[in-house]
Design a protein around this motif. Sequence first.
Motif, PDB file in Angstrom:
ATOM      1  N   LEU A 182       0.838  -1.198   0.000  1.00 18.19           N
ATOM      2  CA  LEU A 182       0.000   0.000   0.000  1.00 18.19           C
ATOM      3  C   LEU A 182       0.875   1.252   0.000  1.00 18.19           C
ATOM      4  O   LEU A 182       1.935   1.281   0.623  1.00 18.19           O
ATOM      5  N   THR A 183       0.380   2.292  -0.682  1.00 15.99           N
ATOM      6  CA  THR A 183       1.035   3.602  -0.656  1.00 15.99           C
ATOM      7  C   THR A 183      -0.038   4.651  -0.369  1.00 15.99           C
ATOM      8  O   THR A 183      -1.231   4.327  -0.257  1.00 15.99           O
ATOM      9  N   MET A 184       0.346   5.894  -0.306  1.00 21.10           N
ATOM     10  CA  MET A 184      -0.612   6.981  -0.067  1.00 21.10           C
ATOM     11  C   MET A 184      -1.669   7.039  -1.169  1.00 21.10           C
ATOM     12  O   MET A 184      -2.769   7.514  -0.939  1.00 21.10           O
ATOM     13  N   GLU A 185      -1.332   6.534  -2.353  1.00 20.40           N
ATOM     14  CA  GLU A 185      -2.307   6.522  -3.461  1.00 20.40           C
ATOM     15  C   GLU A 185      -3.500   5.619  -3.158  1.00 20.40           C
ATOM     16  O   GLU A 185      -4.572   5.798  -3.706  1.00 20.40           O
ATOM     17  N   ASP A 186      -3.296   4.629  -2.285  1.00 17.39           N
ATOM     18  CA  ASP A 186      -4.366   3.688  -1.923  1.00 17.39           C
ATOM     19  C   ASP A 186      -5.285   4.233  -0.833  1.00 17.39           C
ATOM     20  O   ASP A 186      -6.356   3.681  -0.588  1.00 17.39           O
ATOM     21  N   ILE A 187      -4.845   5.282  -0.153  1.00 20.42           N
ATOM     22  CA  ILE A 187      -5.605   5.819   0.983  1.00 20.42           C
ATOM     23  C   ILE A 187      -6.575   6.888   0.487  1.00 20.42           C
ATOM     24  O   ILE A 187      -6.170   7.869  -0.125  1.00 20.42           O
ATOM     25  N   ILE A 188      -7.869   6.647   0.760  1.00 15.63           N
ATOM     26  CA  ILE A 188      -8.882   7.617   0.332  1.00 15.63           C
ATOM     27  C   ILE A 188      -8.866   8.814   1.284  1.00 15.63           C
ATOM     28  O   ILE A 188      -8.438   8.707   2.437  1.00 15.63           O
ATOM     29  N   ARG A 189      -9.323   9.941   0.782  1.00 16.72           N
ATOM     30  CA  ARG A 189      -9.250  11.179   1.551  1.00 16.72           C
ATOM     31  C   ARG A 189     -10.600  11.616   2.083  1.00 16.72           C
ATOM     32  O   ARG A 189     -11.664  11.200   1.612  1.00 16.72           O
ATOM     33  N   ASP A 190     -10.520  12.490   3.078  1.00 18.94           N
ATOM     34  CA  ASP A 190     -11.688  13.072   3.726  1.00 18.94           C
ATOM     35  C   ASP A 190     -12.686  13.532   2.660  1.00 18.94           C
ATOM     36  O   ASP A 190     -12.302  14.128   1.660  1.00 18.94           O
ATOM     37  N   GLY A 191     -13.943  13.215   2.867  1.00 20.97           N
ATOM     38  CA  GLY A 191     -14.974  13.554   1.899  1.00 20.97           C
ATOM     39  C   GLY A 191     -15.453  12.331   1.129  1.00 20.97           C
ATOM     40  O   GLY A 191     -16.561  12.318   0.587  1.00 20.97           O
ATOM     41  N   HIS A 192     -14.625  11.287   1.074  1.00 16.29           N
ATOM     42  CA  HIS A 192     -15.030  10.054   0.395  1.00 16.29           C
ATOM     43  C   HIS A 192     -16.121   9.388   1.238  1.00 16.29           C
ATOM     44  O   HIS A 192     -15.982   9.262   2.456  1.00 16.29           O
ATOM     45  N   PRO A 193     -17.231   8.946   0.615  1.00 16.77           N
ATOM     46  CA  PRO A 193     -18.353   8.400   1.396  1.00 16.77           C
ATOM     47  C   PRO A 193     -18.014   7.177   2.250  1.00 16.77           C
ATOM     48  O   PRO A 193     -18.603   6.989   3.322  1.00 16.77           O
ATOM     49  N   THR A 194     -17.077   6.347   1.850  1.00 17.15           N
ATOM     50  CA  THR A 194     -16.731   5.153   2.632  1.00 17.15           C
ATOM     51  C   THR A 194     -16.270   5.523   4.041  1.00 17.15           C
ATOM     52  O   THR A 194     -16.511   4.787   4.995  1.00 17.15           O
ATOM     53  N   LEU A 195     -15.639   6.686   4.190  1.00 12.82           N
ATOM     54  CA  LEU A 195     -15.133   7.102   5.500  1.00 12.82           C
ATOM     55  C   LEU A 195     -16.249   7.429   6.491  1.00 12.82           C
ATOM     56  O   LEU A 195     -16.004   7.506   7.696  1.00 12.82           O
ATOM     57  N   ARG A 196     -17.466   7.636   5.988  1.00 12.75           N
ATOM     58  CA  ARG A 196     -18.589   7.984   6.870  1.00 12.75           C
ATOM     59  C   ARG A 196     -19.592   6.842   7.042  1.00 12.75           C
ATOM     60  O   ARG A 196     -20.614   6.996   7.695  1.00 12.75           O
ATOM     61  N   ASN A 197     -19.281   5.683   6.486  1.00  9.91           N
ATOM     62  CA  ASN A 197     -20.177   4.529   6.609  1.00  9.91           C
ATOM     63  C   ASN A 197     -19.715   3.607   7.732  1.00  9.91           C
ATOM     64  O   ASN A 197     -18.531   3.575   8.074  1.00  9.91           O
ATOM     65  N   VAL A 198     -20.655   2.840   8.265  1.00  7.78           N
ATOM     66  CA  VAL A 198     -20.310   1.822   9.248  1.00  7.78           C
ATOM     67  C   VAL A 198     -19.836   0.590   8.481  1.00  7.78           C
ATOM     68  O   VAL A 198     -20.520   0.108   7.578  1.00  7.78           O
ATOM     69  N   ALA A 199     -18.639   0.119   8.826  1.00 10.11           N
ATOM     70  CA  ALA A 199     -18.045  -1.028   8.130  1.00 10.11           C
ATOM     71  C   ALA A 199     -18.703  -2.328   8.582  1.00 10.11           C
ATOM     72  O   ALA A 199     -19.175  -2.452   9.710  1.00 10.11           O
ATOM     73  N   ALA A 200     -18.689  -3.314   7.688  1.00 11.24           N
ATOM     74  CA  ALA A 200     -19.293  -4.625   7.950  1.00 11.24           C
ATOM     75  C   ALA A 200     -18.343  -5.522   8.738  1.00 11.24           C
ATOM     76  O   ALA A 200     -17.122  -5.430   8.588  1.00 11.24           O
ATOM     77  N   GLU A 201     -18.918  -6.383   9.563  1.00 14.76           N
ATOM     78  CA  GLU A 201     -18.135  -7.396  10.271  1.00 14.76           C
ATOM     79  C   GLU A 201     -17.436  -8.286   9.242  1.00 14.76           C
ATOM     80  O   GLU A 201     -17.979  -8.538   8.161  1.00 14.76           O
ATOM     81  N   VAL A 202     -16.270  -8.769   9.587  1.00 14.19           N
ATOM     82  CA  VAL A 202     -15.560  -9.725   8.741  1.00 14.19           C
ATOM     83  C   VAL A 202     -16.010 -11.130   9.162  1.00 14.19           C
ATOM     84  O   VAL A 202     -15.977 -11.461  10.353  1.00 14.19           O
ATOM     85  N   SER A 203     -16.452 -11.934   8.207  1.00 14.81           N
ATOM     86  CA  SER A 203     -16.874 -13.309   8.505  1.00 14.81           C
ATOM     87  C   SER A 203     -15.679 -14.114   8.981  1.00 14.81           C
ATOM     88  O   SER A 203     -14.587 -14.004   8.429  1.00 14.81           O
ATOM     89  N   MET A 204     -15.919 -14.939  10.002  1.00 12.10           N
ATOM     90  CA  MET A 204     -14.862 -15.794  10.534  1.00 12.10           C
ATOM     91  C   MET A 204     -15.136 -17.230  10.130  1.00 12.10           C
ATOM     92  O   MET A 204     -16.270 -17.663  10.204  1.00 12.10           O
ATOM     93  N   PRO A 205     -14.155 -18.017   9.731  1.00 16.55           N
ATOM     94  CA  PRO A 205     -12.767 -17.573   9.564  1.00 16.55           C
ATOM     95  C   PRO A 205     -12.649 -16.638   8.359  1.00 16.55           C
ATOM     96  O   PRO A 205     -13.422 -16.743   7.409  1.00 16.55           O
ATOM     97  N   PRO A 206     -11.683 -15.712   8.412  1.00 18.55           N
ATOM     98  CA  PRO A 206     -11.539 -14.750   7.321  1.00 18.55           C
ATOM     99  C   PRO A 206     -11.062 -15.402   6.023  1.00 18.55           C
ATOM    100  O   PRO A 206     -10.353 -16.414   6.060  1.00 18.55           O
ATOM    101  N   SER A 207     -11.453 -14.800   4.920  1.00 20.40           N
ATOM    102  CA  SER A 207     -10.987 -15.279   3.620  1.00 20.40           C
ATOM    103  C   SER A 207      -9.511 -14.932   3.459  1.00 20.40           C
ATOM    104  O   SER A 207      -8.976 -14.078   4.174  1.00 20.40           O
ATOM    105  N   GLU A 208      -8.845 -15.582   2.504  1.00 19.58           N
ATOM    106  CA  GLU A 208      -7.444 -15.254   2.219  1.00 19.58           C
ATOM    107  C   GLU A 208      -7.329 -13.791   1.790  1.00 19.58           C
ATOM    108  O   GLU A 208      -6.364 -13.110   2.144  1.00 19.58           O
ATOM    109  N   GLU A 209      -8.317 -13.314   1.034  1.00 20.54           N
ATOM    110  CA  GLU A 209      -8.297 -11.909   0.597  1.00 20.54           C
ATOM    111  C   GLU A 209      -8.363 -10.974   1.799  1.00 20.54           C
ATOM    112  O   GLU A 209      -7.604  -9.997   1.881  1.00 20.54           O
ATOM    113  N   ASP A 210      -9.242 -11.255   2.762  1.00 21.86           N
ATOM    114  CA  ASP A 210      -9.335 -10.408   3.950  1.00 21.86           C
ATOM    115  C   ASP A 210      -8.045 -10.461   4.772  1.00 21.86           C
ATOM    116  O   ASP A 210      -7.589  -9.435   5.292  1.00 21.86           O
TER     117      ASP A 210
END
Length: 184
Positions: A2-30
């Motif tokens: 990851l670099t700074m290019e991967d980090i979204i900035r203030d104002g992006h809607p994802t930053l204001r949403n409630v994130a989902a629980e990660v299913s256990m056991p986690p996937s390889e991608e997670d």
Amino acid sequence: MLTMEDIIRDGHPTLRNVAAEVSMPPSEEDKQILASLLEYVINSQNVEMAEQYSLRAGIGLAAPQINVAKRMIAVHLTDEKGILYSYALFNPKIISHSVEKAYLQSGEGCLSVDEAFPGYVLRHARITVKGINLDGEEVKLRLKGLASICFQHEIDHLNGVMFYDYIDKKDPYKLIEDAIAIER
């Protein structure tokens, strides 16, 4: 990596949403996403790596900050007593906290926020966090000082809350009695 290019900035809607629980056991991608969050904060504190890849130094990163709306955080910091806290957690939860408050004297910053927001961010002085590490083990951490503040900041990201939401708009340096000042 990851670099700074991967980090979204203030104002992006994802930053204001409630994130989902990660299913256990986690996937390889997670698992890979969570590992990459920890790798970023470790790399960002390495002067040569940070310079080579233009990384802003950070002590914590949450999955929503890379536009992944899942409950994952990574923290890598050394506290005021020289204790290293290096954790990558799925579904972290604050299960208890102190009534007593604390704040960083220098204020808080965020890799997703480019401008400065001066003022004190009052948080719980002590917290207990539970989560699942990359090995699938439950981790329970009792935290205070800088570690407590950092974990609260990152867990807030999972709930769509930004650090500056806590700053008193009329009196940014307003303190409550007996709040603990933490130097960074």
